[in-house]
Design a protein around this motif. Structure first.
Motif, PDB file in Angstrom:
ATOM      1  N   GLY A   8     -93.699 -57.478  16.382  1.00 50.12           N
ATOM      2  CA  GLY A   8     -94.595 -56.500  15.766  1.00 50.12           C
ATOM      3  C   GLY A   8     -94.676 -56.718  14.269  1.00 50.12           C
ATOM      4  N   PRO A  11     -96.445 -52.205   9.490  1.00 47.02           N
ATOM      5  CA  PRO A  11     -95.660 -51.947   8.279  1.00 47.02           C
ATOM      6  C   PRO A  11     -94.159 -52.003   8.523  1.00 47.02           C
ATOM      7  CG  PRO A  11     -97.116 -50.078   8.822  1.00 47.02           C
ATOM      8  CD  PRO A  11     -97.463 -51.184   9.748  1.00 47.02           C
ATOM      9  N   ALA A  12     -93.698 -51.557   9.695  1.00 50.09           N
ATOM     10  CA  ALA A  12     -92.253 -51.574   9.978  1.00 50.09           C
ATOM     11  C   ALA A  12     -91.749 -53.009  10.092  1.00 50.09           C
ATOM     12  CB  ALA A  12     -91.962 -50.795  11.262  1.00 50.09           C
ATOM     13  N   GLY A  33    -101.249 -58.524  16.331  1.00 45.05           N
ATOM     14  CA  GLY A  33    -102.599 -58.090  15.964  1.00 45.05           C
ATOM     15  C   GLY A  33    -102.597 -56.931  14.998  1.00 45.05           C
ATOM     16  N   PRO A  34    -103.758 -56.254  14.863  1.00 41.97           N
ATOM     17  CA  PRO A  34    -103.932 -55.211  13.847  1.00 41.97           C
ATOM     18  C   PRO A  34    -102.955 -54.052  13.986  1.00 41.97           C
ATOM     19  CG  PRO A  34    -106.040 -55.816  14.828  1.00 41.97           C
ATOM     20  CD  PRO A  34    -104.978 -56.500  15.632  1.00 41.97           C
ATOM     21  N   ARG A  36    -101.780 -50.003  13.872  1.00 40.65           N
ATOM     22  CA  ARG A  36    -102.271 -48.845  14.629  1.00 40.65           C
ATOM     23  C   ARG A  36    -103.441 -48.166  13.918  1.00 40.65           C
ATOM     24  NH1 ARG A  36     -99.184 -43.318  14.845  1.00 40.65           N
ATOM     25  NH2 ARG A  36    -100.750 -42.101  15.951  1.00 40.65           N
ATOM     26  N   ASN A  37    -103.428 -48.151  12.581  1.00 40.64           N
ATOM     27  CA  ASN A  37    -104.495 -47.442  11.866  1.00 40.64           C
ATOM     28  C   ASN A  37    -105.701 -48.331  11.595  1.00 40.64           C
ATOM     29  OD1 ASN A  37    -103.054 -48.946  10.018  1.00 40.64           O
ATOM     30  ND2 ASN A  37    -103.260 -47.482   8.351  1.00 40.64           N
ATOM     31  N   HIS A  44    -103.974 -43.742   3.654  1.00 48.87           N
ATOM     32  CA  HIS A  44    -103.690 -42.780   2.589  1.00 48.87           C
ATOM     33  C   HIS A  44    -102.210 -42.421   2.531  1.00 48.87           C
ATOM     34  CE1 HIS A  44    -107.703 -42.304   1.134  1.00 48.87           C
ATOM     35  NE2 HIS A  44    -108.140 -42.259   2.385  1.00 48.87           N
ATOM     36  N   ALA A  77     -95.648 -60.644  23.086  1.00 48.09           N
ATOM     37  CA  ALA A  77     -94.428 -60.776  23.895  1.00 48.09           C
ATOM     38  C   ALA A  77     -94.641 -60.074  25.231  1.00 48.09           C
ATOM     39  CB  ALA A  77     -93.254 -60.157  23.159  1.00 48.09           C
ATOM     40  N   THR A 106     -92.787 -52.371  17.454  1.00 50.04           N
ATOM     41  CA  THR A 106     -93.981 -52.538  18.283  1.00 50.04           C
ATOM     42  C   THR A 106     -94.927 -51.339  18.274  1.00 50.04           C
ATOM     43  OG1 THR A 106     -92.431 -52.054  20.080  1.00 50.04           O
ATOM     44  CG2 THR A 106     -93.142 -54.309  19.862  1.00 50.04           C
ATOM     45  N   CYS A 132    -103.394 -37.825   6.879  1.00 53.24           N
ATOM     46  CA  CYS A 132    -104.121 -39.094   6.757  1.00 53.24           C
ATOM     47  C   CYS A 132    -105.593 -38.859   6.424  1.00 53.24           C
ATOM     48  CB  CYS A 132    -104.034 -39.890   8.059  1.00 53.24           C
ATOM     49  SG  CYS A 132    -102.350 -40.201   8.614  1.00 53.24           S
ATOM     50  N   ARG A 239     -95.886 -49.005  22.566  1.00 55.69           N
ATOM     51  CA  ARG A 239     -96.854 -50.069  22.813  1.00 55.69           C
ATOM     52  C   ARG A 239     -96.153 -51.287  23.421  1.00 55.69           C
ATOM     53  NH1 ARG A 239    -101.164 -52.412  18.709  1.00 55.69           N
ATOM     54  NH2 ARG A 239    -102.497 -53.389  20.262  1.00 55.69           N
ATOM     55  N   ASP A 274     -92.957 -46.403  14.243  1.00 53.46           N
ATOM     56  CA  ASP A 274     -93.522 -45.339  15.079  1.00 53.46           C
ATOM     57  C   ASP A 274     -92.887 -45.249  16.458  1.00 53.46           C
ATOM     58  OD1 ASP A 274     -95.324 -44.795  13.078  1.00 53.46           O
ATOM     59  OD2 ASP A 274     -97.117 -45.137  14.287  1.00 53.46           O
ATOM     60  N   ALA A 281     -96.075 -42.598   9.871  1.00 51.53           N
ATOM     61  CA  ALA A 281     -96.944 -42.905   8.735  1.00 51.53           C
ATOM     62  C   ALA A 281     -96.581 -44.307   8.256  1.00 51.53           C
ATOM     63  CB  ALA A 281     -96.744 -41.898   7.606  1.00 51.53           C
ATOM     64  N   VAL A 282     -97.500 -44.922   7.526  1.00 51.52           N
ATOM     65  CA  VAL A 282     -97.298 -46.301   7.064  1.00 51.52           C
ATOM     66  C   VAL A 282     -95.993 -46.417   6.286  1.00 51.52           C
ATOM     67  CG1 VAL A 282     -98.203 -48.028   5.447  1.00 51.52           C
ATOM     68  CG2 VAL A 282     -99.747 -46.874   7.057  1.00 51.52           C
TER      69      VAL A 282
HETATM   70  C1  LIG Z   1    -106.615 -43.601  13.169  1.00 51.96           C
HETATM   71  C2  LIG Z   1    -105.292 -43.619  12.424  1.00 51.96           C
HETATM   72  C3  LIG Z   1    -105.273 -43.465  11.049  1.00 51.96           C
HETATM   73  C4  LIG Z   1    -104.059 -43.460  10.370  1.00 51.96           C
HETATM   74  N1  LIG Z   1    -104.073 -43.290   9.018  1.00 51.96           N
HETATM   75  C5  LIG Z   1    -102.911 -43.315   8.337  1.00 51.96           C
HETATM   76  C6  LIG Z   1    -102.910 -43.118   6.918  1.00 51.96           C
HETATM   77  O1  LIG Z   1    -103.959 -42.919   6.284  1.00 51.96           O
HETATM   78  N2  LIG Z   1    -101.709 -43.129   6.272  1.00 51.96           N
HETATM   79  C7  LIG Z   1    -100.531 -43.320   6.947  1.00 51.96           C
HETATM   80  O2  LIG Z   1     -99.477 -43.328   6.308  1.00 51.96           O
HETATM   81  N3  LIG Z   1    -100.504 -43.514   8.291  1.00 51.96           N
HETATM   82  C8  LIG Z   1    -101.663 -43.523   8.991  1.00 51.96           C
HETATM   83  N4  LIG Z   1    -101.644 -43.704  10.349  1.00 51.96           N
HETATM   84  C9  LIG Z   1    -100.352 -43.957  11.022  1.00 51.96           C
HETATM   85  C10 LIG Z   1     -99.933 -45.431  10.822  1.00 51.96           C
HETATM   86  O3  LIG Z   1    -100.970 -46.277  11.275  1.00 51.96           O
HETATM   87  C11 LIG Z   1     -98.657 -45.736  11.598  1.00 51.96           C
HETATM   88  O4  LIG Z   1     -97.670 -44.758  11.324  1.00 51.96           O
HETATM   89  C12 LIG Z   1     -98.098 -47.118  11.219  1.00 51.96           C
HETATM   90  O5  LIG Z   1     -99.080 -48.130  11.374  1.00 51.96           O
HETATM   91  C13 LIG Z   1     -96.882 -47.442  12.091  1.00 51.96           C
HETATM   92  O6  LIG Z   1     -96.385 -48.707  11.773  1.00 51.96           O
HETATM   93  P1  LIG Z   1     -95.549 -49.539  12.856  1.00 51.96           P
HETATM   94  O7  LIG Z   1     -95.218 -50.821  12.181  1.00 51.96           O
HETATM   95  O8  LIG Z   1     -94.456 -48.719  13.408  1.00 51.96           O
HETATM   96  O9  LIG Z   1     -96.557 -49.788  14.080  1.00 51.96           O
HETATM   97  P2  LIG Z   1     -98.015 -50.447  14.164  1.00 51.96           P
HETATM   98  O10 LIG Z   1     -98.786 -50.295  12.921  1.00 51.96           O
HETATM   99  O11 LIG Z   1     -98.593 -49.875  15.411  1.00 51.96           O
HETATM  100  O12 LIG Z   1     -97.724 -51.988  14.368  1.00 51.96           O
HETATM  101  C14 LIG Z   1     -97.105 -52.465  15.543  1.00 51.96           C
HETATM  102  C15 LIG Z   1     -97.503 -53.899  15.750  1.00 51.96           C
HETATM  103  O13 LIG Z   1     -96.743 -54.416  16.840  1.00 51.96           O
HETATM  104  C16 LIG Z   1     -97.586 -55.213  17.631  1.00 51.96           C
HETATM  105  N5  LIG Z   1     -97.028 -55.321  18.982  1.00 51.96           N
HETATM  106  C17 LIG Z   1     -96.747 -54.329  19.865  1.00 51.96           C
HETATM  107  N6  LIG Z   1     -96.246 -54.832  20.993  1.00 51.96           N
HETATM  108  C18 LIG Z   1     -96.224 -56.174  20.824  1.00 51.96           C
HETATM  109  C19 LIG Z   1     -95.840 -57.258  21.660  1.00 51.96           C
HETATM  110  N7  LIG Z   1     -95.374 -57.053  22.903  1.00 51.96           N
HETATM  111  N8  LIG Z   1     -95.945 -58.525  21.176  1.00 51.96           N
HETATM  112  C20 LIG Z   1     -96.421 -58.753  19.912  1.00 51.96           C
HETATM  113  N9  LIG Z   1     -96.799 -57.766  19.082  1.00 51.96           N
HETATM  114  C21 LIG Z   1     -96.708 -56.493  19.540  1.00 51.96           C
HETATM  115  C22 LIG Z   1     -98.927 -54.489  17.589  1.00 51.96           C
HETATM  116  O14 LIG Z   1     -99.968 -55.369  17.938  1.00 51.96           O
HETATM  117  C23 LIG Z   1     -98.978 -54.067  16.116  1.00 51.96           C
HETATM  118  O15 LIG Z   1     -99.533 -55.088  15.333  1.00 51.96           O
HETATM  119  C24 LIG Z   1    -102.842 -43.661  11.068  1.00 51.96           C
HETATM  120  C25 LIG Z   1    -102.864 -43.835  12.464  1.00 51.96           C
HETATM  121  C26 LIG Z   1    -104.070 -43.805  13.136  1.00 51.96           C
HETATM  122  C27 LIG Z   1    -104.084 -43.964  14.634  1.00 51.96           C
END
Ligand SMILES: Cc1cc2nc3c(=O)[nH]c(=O)nc-3n(C[C@H](O)[C@H](O)[C@H](O)COP(=O)(O)OP(=O)(O)OC[C@H]3O[C@@H](n4cnc5c(N)ncnc54)[C@H](O)[C@@H]3O)c2cc1C
Length: 314
Positions: A8, A11-12, A33-34, A36-37, A44, A77, A106, A132, A239, A274, A281-282
């Motif tokens: 994954g 941001p984490a 890939g991209p 969640r947001n 924000h 994965a 993830t 957000c 996810r 997450d 949040a990011v």
């Molecule tokens: C519409 C929307 C708007 C948002 N706006 C804000 C905002 O303005 N400010 C803010 O602070 N937060 C915002 N958030 C919340 C923020 O997007 C998340 O809290 C943050 O992205 C979480 O980071 P993460 O790294 O835990 O997970 P994610 O950003 O979800 O990243 C996880 C990554 O792991 C990858 N992954 C998962 N499983 C696998 C696998 N099996 N193999 C390979 N890769 C995998 C996914 O493809 C993804 O790229 C928003 C969320 C949404 C839905």
């Protein structure tokens, strides 16, 4: 063998990759890939980068980790196992990667209500989190599609951003991600009414959308309620297949359970972001990636960090 495999690149995962690479660890990141947001144009409440595009932050995060030697593989994965020899992760093309430690970053999958119009405007005029999106949607006639305690809470919270809030409870079964307490209790209705929030129980058929903007909620039978901001309460699940493939313990809310050192229930496997918490949040995800990376590094140098080692506050 690679020290740490991170699955994954949100941001984490990116923050963890940066911290571990700067600690001299060999790091491989699976970038699925991209973030969640990605449906939103802006991120924000990100310290010093408020309003930045998610994809811009993603590219910078990756470049900075690569600058210290982290290696990225764009792949998904499909399976994983962990034992005394380390961890192994299988990719969709049949490749297997091995490492000493595994970090799951993830994220979660949002399960949006199956109401026409929701997906089209998701991340713009349809939102889930006032922190957000609330500033951008402030002052608008606003509808919360929800029920139960979560719906009541969100409707009340939104009064900080707008004084025109309607809670629409007539949703298709199982589509509101609610806590299982159907409808809105009489005393909650009264409390909301006292604060100027209307509860509308008519069955919702669709949102009338124009591109990424919302014009109205449309009820079965065709009646309309003007609303240009809509909040939903998506259900969520972790996810991807890895939490189940590894048999990781979950919390009562369904997140991957981690201890104070970000370790999961399976030795050799850590988790962050997450997928481990409802506080999503990011910046919070990035901080938990930092914490997990520091704990993994301490474990690899054979000196597990303990809170007992920390200075006592007087
Ligand atoms: C519409 C929307 C708007 C948002 N706006 C804000 C905002 O303005 N400010 C803010 O602070 N937060 C915002 N958030 C919340 C923020 O997007 C998340 O809290 C943050 O992205 C979480 O980071 P993460 O790294 O835990 O997970 P994610 O950003 O979800 O990243 C996880 C990554 O792991 C990858 N992954 C998962 N499983 C696998 C696998 N099996 N193999 C390979 N890769 C995998 C996914 O493809 C993804 O790229 C928003 C969320 C949404 C839905």
């Amino acid at each position: 063998m690679t020290d740490v495999l991170i699955v994954g690149a949100g941001p984490a995962g990116l923050e963890a990759a940066l911290v571990l690479a700067r600690a001299g660890r060999s790091v491989v990141v699976l970038d699925g890939g991209p973030w969640r947001n990605a449906p939103a144009a802006h991120s924000h409440n990100v310290f010093t980068r408020d309003g930045a595009a998610p994809d811009e932050l993603r590219q910078i995060g990756r470049q900075q980790a690569e600058g210290y030697g982290a290696r990225f593989i764009e792949a998904w994965a499909t399976g994983a196992e962990a034992d005394a020899d380390g961890v192994r992760v299988q990719l969709a093309d049949g490749t297997e990667l091995a490492a000493r430690r595994l970090l799951l970053a993830t994220g979660v999958e949002d399960l949006l209500p199956e109401i026409p119009g929701v997906v089209e405007a998701w991340g713009e005029a349809v939102a889930h989190c006032p922190y957000c999106h609330g500033h951008e949607l402030r002052g608008r006639p606003t509808v919360v599609l929800g029920s139960g305690e979560r719906g009541v809470h969100l409707a009340g919270l939104l009064l900080g951003w707008t004084d025109q809030v309607t809670l629409c409870t007539g949703l298709p079964d199982g589509s509101d991600g609610s806590d299982g307490s159907d409808g809105v209790a009489d005393d909650d209705r009264q409390r909301l009414a006292d604060r100027g929030v209307t509860v509308d129980d008519r069955p919702v058929a669709a949102l009338d959308v124009d591109g990424r903007e919302v014009r109205a909620v449309v009820f079965e039978g065709g009646e309309r309620l003007e609303a240009t901001a809509v909040y939903v309460q998506p259900g969520q699940r972790p996810r991807g297949p890895l939490p189940d493939a590894l048999g990781l313990e979950r919390t009562e809310l369904g997140h991957v359970r981690v201890d104070e050192r970000m370790r999961t229930s399976v030795p050799g496997v850590w988790a962050c972001g997450d997928t481990t918490t409802p506080m999503q949040a990011v910046q919070l995800a990035a901080s938990s990636g930092f914490a997990a990376a520091a704990m993994i590094n301490a474990d690899l140098v054979g000196h597990g960090a303990r809170y007992a080692d920390a200075p006592t506050l007087s």
